[in-house]
Design a protein around this motif. Structure first.
Motif, mmCIF file in Angstrom:
data_model
loop_
_atom_site.group_PDB
_atom_site.id
_atom_site.type_symbol
_atom_site.label_atom_id
_atom_site.label_comp_id
_atom_site.label_asym_id
_atom_site.label_seq_id
_atom_site.Cartn_x
_atom_site.Cartn_y
_atom_site.Cartn_z
ATOM 1 N N ARG A 252 0.844 -1.187 0.000
ATOM 2 C CA ARG A 252 0.000 0.000 0.000
ATOM 3 C C ARG A 252 0.885 1.244 0.000
ATOM 4 O O ARG A 252 1.855 1.337 0.752
ATOM 5 C CB ARG A 252 -0.932 0.030 1.207
ATOM 6 C CG ARG A 252 -1.838 1.262 1.205
ATOM 7 C CD ARG A 252 -2.829 1.271 2.345
ATOM 8 N NE ARG A 252 -3.602 2.521 2.352
ATOM 9 C CZ ARG A 252 -4.547 2.816 3.240
ATOM 10 N NH1 ARG A 252 -4.851 1.939 4.187
ATOM 11 N NH2 ARG A 252 -5.187 3.971 3.166
ATOM 12 N N ASP A 253 0.527 2.189 -0.861
ATOM 13 C CA ASP A 253 1.292 3.419 -0.977
ATOM 14 C C ASP A 253 0.417 4.447 -1.683
ATOM 15 O O ASP A 253 -0.687 4.130 -2.160
ATOM 16 C CB ASP A 253 2.582 3.174 -1.779
ATOM 17 C CG ASP A 253 3.666 4.200 -1.491
ATOM 18 O OD1 ASP A 253 3.338 5.277 -0.944
ATOM 19 O OD2 ASP A 253 4.841 3.945 -1.823
ATOM 20 N N ASP A 254 0.905 5.665 -1.736
ATOM 21 C CA ASP A 254 0.309 6.681 -2.604
ATOM 22 C C ASP A 254 1.038 6.584 -3.939
ATOM 23 O O ASP A 254 2.231 6.922 -4.035
ATOM 24 C CB ASP A 254 0.482 8.079 -1.999
ATOM 25 C CG ASP A 254 -0.322 8.246 -0.719
ATOM 26 O OD1 ASP A 254 -1.469 7.764 -0.678
ATOM 27 O OD2 ASP A 254 0.197 8.842 0.236
ATOM 28 N N TRP A 255 0.327 6.090 -4.950
ATOM 29 C CA TRP A 255 0.958 5.759 -6.229
ATOM 30 C C TRP A 255 0.749 6.884 -7.233
ATOM 31 O O TRP A 255 -0.379 7.256 -7.533
ATOM 32 C CB TRP A 255 0.384 4.456 -6.783
ATOM 33 C CG TRP A 255 0.613 3.276 -5.894
ATOM 34 C CD1 TRP A 255 -0.220 2.798 -4.932
ATOM 35 C CD2 TRP A 255 1.780 2.447 -5.864
ATOM 36 N NE1 TRP A 255 0.333 1.710 -4.317
ATOM 37 C CE2 TRP A 255 1.563 1.476 -4.857
ATOM 38 C CE3 TRP A 255 2.967 2.418 -6.598
ATOM 39 C CZ2 TRP A 255 2.507 0.486 -4.582
ATOM 40 C CZ3 TRP A 255 3.907 1.441 -6.309
ATOM 41 C CH2 TRP A 255 3.681 0.490 -5.311
ATOM 42 N N TRP A 256 1.856 7.429 -7.743
ATOM 43 C CA TRP A 256 1.773 8.378 -8.843
ATOM 44 C C TRP A 256 1.569 7.603 -10.148
ATOM 45 O O TRP A 256 2.249 6.604 -10.404
ATOM 46 C CB TRP A 256 3.069 9.174 -8.955
ATOM 47 C CG TRP A 256 3.301 10.174 -7.876
ATOM 48 C CD1 TRP A 256 2.473 11.190 -7.489
ATOM 49 C CD2 TRP A 256 4.464 10.287 -7.040
ATOM 50 N NE1 TRP A 256 3.040 11.928 -6.477
ATOM 51 C CE2 TRP A 256 4.259 11.400 -6.183
ATOM 52 C CE3 TRP A 256 5.661 9.576 -6.946
ATOM 53 C CZ2 TRP A 256 5.203 11.795 -5.250
ATOM 54 C CZ3 TRP A 256 6.606 9.965 -6.017
ATOM 55 C CH2 TRP A 256 6.376 11.055 -5.177
ATOM 56 N N GLY A 277 5.596 4.506 -6.445
ATOM 57 C CA GLY A 277 5.201 4.708 -5.055
ATOM 58 C C GLY A 277 5.870 5.927 -4.446
ATOM 59 O O GLY A 277 7.092 6.093 -4.565
ATOM 60 N N ARG A 278 5.091 6.752 -3.777
ATOM 61 C CA ARG A 278 5.644 7.961 -3.168
ATOM 62 C C ARG A 278 6.631 7.605 -2.047
ATOM 63 O O ARG A 278 7.728 8.160 -1.968
ATOM 64 C CB ARG A 278 4.510 8.823 -2.597
ATOM 65 C CG ARG A 278 5.003 10.030 -1.795
ATOM 66 C CD ARG A 278 3.860 10.723 -1.093
ATOM 67 N NE ARG A 278 3.064 11.516 -2.033
ATOM 68 C CZ ARG A 278 3.331 12.793 -2.337
ATOM 69 N NH1 ARG A 278 4.378 13.399 -1.786
ATOM 70 N NH2 ARG A 278 2.547 13.453 -3.161
ATOM 71 N N LEU A 310 -1.608 -2.482 -3.931
ATOM 72 C CA LEU A 310 -1.348 -3.271 -5.122
ATOM 73 C C LEU A 310 -0.971 -4.691 -4.738
ATOM 74 O O LEU A 310 -0.311 -4.913 -3.709
ATOM 75 C CB LEU A 310 -0.220 -2.657 -5.953
ATOM 76 C CG LEU A 310 -0.386 -1.218 -6.434
ATOM 77 C CD1 LEU A 310 0.767 -0.843 -7.370
ATOM 78 C CD2 LEU A 310 -1.722 -1.005 -7.125
ATOM 79 N N ALA A 311 -1.385 -5.630 -5.570
ATOM 80 C CA ALA A 311 -0.971 -7.024 -5.427
ATOM 81 C C ALA A 311 -0.039 -7.340 -6.589
ATOM 82 O O ALA A 311 -0.423 -7.201 -7.758
ATOM 83 C CB ALA A 311 -2.186 -7.954 -5.446
ATOM 84 N N PHE A 312 1.184 -7.747 -6.284
ATOM 85 C CA PHE A 312 2.206 -7.946 -7.308
ATOM 86 C C PHE A 312 2.253 -9.403 -7.768
ATOM 87 O O PHE A 312 2.144 -10.332 -6.967
ATOM 88 C CB PHE A 312 3.584 -7.547 -6.775
ATOM 89 C CG PHE A 312 3.818 -6.061 -6.761
ATOM 90 C CD1 PHE A 312 4.461 -5.437 -7.810
ATOM 91 C CD2 PHE A 312 3.369 -5.293 -5.698
ATOM 92 C CE1 PHE A 312 4.670 -4.069 -7.809
ATOM 93 C CE2 PHE A 312 3.576 -3.922 -5.676
ATOM 94 C CZ PHE A 312 4.226 -3.305 -6.740
ATOM 95 N N TYR A 313 2.440 -9.549 -9.074
ATOM 96 C CA TYR A 313 2.710 -10.860 -9.646
ATOM 97 C C TYR A 313 4.096 -11.327 -9.203
ATOM 98 O O TYR A 313 4.970 -10.505 -8.914
ATOM 99 C CB TYR A 313 2.665 -10.793 -11.171
ATOM 100 C CG TYR A 313 1.290 -10.728 -11.776
ATOM 101 C CD1 TYR A 313 0.720 -11.844 -12.391
ATOM 102 C CD2 TYR A 313 0.554 -9.547 -11.749
ATOM 103 C CE1 TYR A 313 -0.544 -11.781 -12.966
ATOM 104 C CE2 TYR A 313 -0.715 -9.475 -12.312
ATOM 105 C CZ TYR A 313 -1.260 -10.600 -12.924
ATOM 106 O OH TYR A 313 -2.514 -10.542 -13.479
ATOM 107 N N HIS A 327 -8.200 3.387 -1.708
ATOM 108 C CA HIS A 327 -8.589 4.065 -0.478
ATOM 109 C C HIS A 327 -8.787 5.546 -0.813
ATOM 110 O O HIS A 327 -7.850 6.334 -0.785
ATOM 111 C CB HIS A 327 -7.515 3.896 0.599
ATOM 112 C CG HIS A 327 -7.205 2.462 0.911
ATOM 113 N ND1 HIS A 327 -7.907 1.726 1.827
ATOM 114 C CD2 HIS A 327 -6.262 1.626 0.405
ATOM 115 C CE1 HIS A 327 -7.421 0.505 1.888
ATOM 116 N NE2 HIS A 327 -6.411 0.411 1.037
ATOM 117 N N GLY A 328 -9.992 5.903 -1.183
ATOM 118 C CA GLY A 328 -10.282 7.292 -1.531
ATOM 119 C C GLY A 328 -10.120 7.549 -3.012
ATOM 120 O O GLY A 328 -9.654 6.702 -3.787
ATOM 121 N N ALA A 329 -10.518 8.746 -3.423
ATOM 122 C CA ALA A 329 -10.475 9.126 -4.835
ATOM 123 C C ALA A 329 -9.081 9.589 -5.221
ATOM 124 O O ALA A 329 -8.278 10.012 -4.379
ATOM 125 C CB ALA A 329 -11.486 10.241 -5.108
#
Length: 432
Positions: A252-256, A277-278, A310-313, A327-329
């Motif tokens: 989990r992160d704030d993803w650009w 990921g930020r 995110l779930a990574f392969y 989580h949120g807009a």
């Protein structure tokens, strides 16, 4: 999705710059009738040329689009224009017309059937006998490829330069028959290597990487879990989404959202969306696929930032991912880039873990456009380090930068850096 987007988010959905420009001419309230919206959809009827009236709907949950106009672009200018009006607050809430309700209901039913088919297919794939049969076919196909590679080198590369494409196409078709589809694509791509000085060296390098992949697959039981997943992926084995969501690494992160690119091959369009990921500084790749007439995933807009898990392969390094939970807009976001040397260090570490890595995301901070020694365009950072650019039309990027610094994101490959988006202090986000 009840929150209205802003105009920049809407225009970020445009398949190209002409579509975004045309949408502005359509986004006029006088051209629309019967508009409305609710928490999941927007709809309206647009007056076209002559007596034509186009019914346009947008499903905000995907998003997805439908319009009765003859355009082959998704979304078309009418869908974009309708969403611009909605973003401006011109479209008010109301009951769905029957033609929009029926379309959304059909979409939900198709999604349910697709999920059922995937479940059945996954169950069939997990059948031990089916898995064993495919493993044998792949083993046989890679043994044949190994012999083919040795023959190519034994016969010399001088003749290969004049060989027809079918030399590689025939080898690729045999790999398709052996159910090694991803490997077949790599072999077929060898025919497209430019015939220019240094071509034999490049071809020999690709042959060596293919041989390395064959040998790695034969010794797959000795590899780490991540590297085994990478090798199987390059050969053509897929991991069901259900397995990734259930057992993949979660981050989990704030993803650009730093870039997006569509490519078409064999009647299938693939969209690659790059995330960064930020906090973790981890890159991620989200893929979506669409057959002709179908729309691609447009829920991740370039220039936004989304708090998501995110779930990574499986992979070495793990790169491809699924959005497991939001989580949120999404909100506007400008990524923090690195220097040229910082990127080269990251890329070198990634290649050390995956020698067959074809593309890697790059986000550079405060770079300027310049000319290389041979006259080609490049980007240069404050330390004077440069990367060559690979782009057909440089004028948009040139006009945006105006000689000043920008944040630039794109894809790096052996042919150079392909820009996908840029951020300017005055202009904001610009999709290239």
């Amino acid at each position: 999705m009840s929150d209205r987007w802003d105009r920049r988010q809407v225009l970020g959905l445009a398949p190209d710059a002409p579509s975004a420009k045309a949408a502005g001419g359509v986004a006029k309230p006088g051209r629309w009738a019967g508009t409305g919206c609710d928490g999941e959809a927007v709809w309206g009827e647009c007056q076209g040329s002559g007596k034509s009236v186009y019914r346009t709907s947008a499903d905000l949950t995907e998003p997805a689009f439908r319009c009765t106009c003859p355009s082959r672009k998704f979304p078309c200018k009418h869908a974009l224009g309708l969403l611009l009006l909605w973003a401006d607050g011109t479209v008010g809430p109301g009951p769905r017309p029957a033609w929009t309700a029926e379309w959304i209901e059909e979409r939900r039913e198709r999604a349910d059937k697709t999920a059922q088919r995937r479940a059945v297919s996954a169950a069939k794939t997990r059948d031990p006998k089916t898995v064993e049969r495919r493993e044998r076919r792949v083993d046989d196909g890679l043994a044949e490829l190994d012999q083919w590679l040795r023959d190519q080198v034994a016969h010399g590369l001088a003749q290969a330069e004049k060989a027809p494409y079918r030399v590689w196409d025939d080898a690729a078709r045999r790999l398709v028959d052996a159910q090694a589809g991803a490997l077949a694509g790599q072999v077929k791509g060898l025919a497209a290597i430019p015939r220019q000085p240094g071509w034999p060296d490049r071809l020999l390098e690709e042959y060596a990487l293919l041989r390395l992949l064959v040998r790695a697959y034969r010794r797959r039981d000795e590899l780490s879990n991540g590297l085994r997943g990478t090798v199987r992926s390059h050969v053509g084995f897929t991991v069901p989404q259900e397995d990734v969501l259930a057992g993949g690494e979660r981050v989990r992160d704030d993803w650009w959202v730093t870039g997006s690119r569509d490519t078409a091959q064999d009647l299938l369009t693939t969209r690659r969306i790059w995330l960064l990921g930020r906090r973790t500084r981890r890159p991620a790749l989200v893929l979506s696929f669409a057959a002709p007439g179908m729309s691609l995933d447009a829920s991740l807009l370039v220039g936004t930032e989304v708090d998501a898990e995110l779930a990574f392969y499986p992979g070495s390094p793990p790169l491809r991912a699924l959005v497991a939970e939001r989580h949120g807009a999404a909100a506007p976001g400008r990524p923090a880039g690195t220097s040229v040397q910082g990127f080269l260090d990251e890329h070198a570490a990634a290649v050390a873990r995956d020698p067959w890595l074809g593309r890697w995301p790059v986000t550079l901070e405060d770079v300027r456009l310049a000319r290389s020694a041979n006259g080609d365009l490049a980007v240069v950072d404050g330390a004077g380090d440069a990367l060559p650019l690979r782009l057909g039309d440089p004028w948009r990027l040139l006009a945006l930068s105006g000689g000043g610094p920008v944040t630039l994101a794109g894809e790096w490959s052996a042919r150079g850096l392909r820009p996908l988006a840029a951020w300017h202090d005055d202009e904001g986000t610009v999709v290239l």
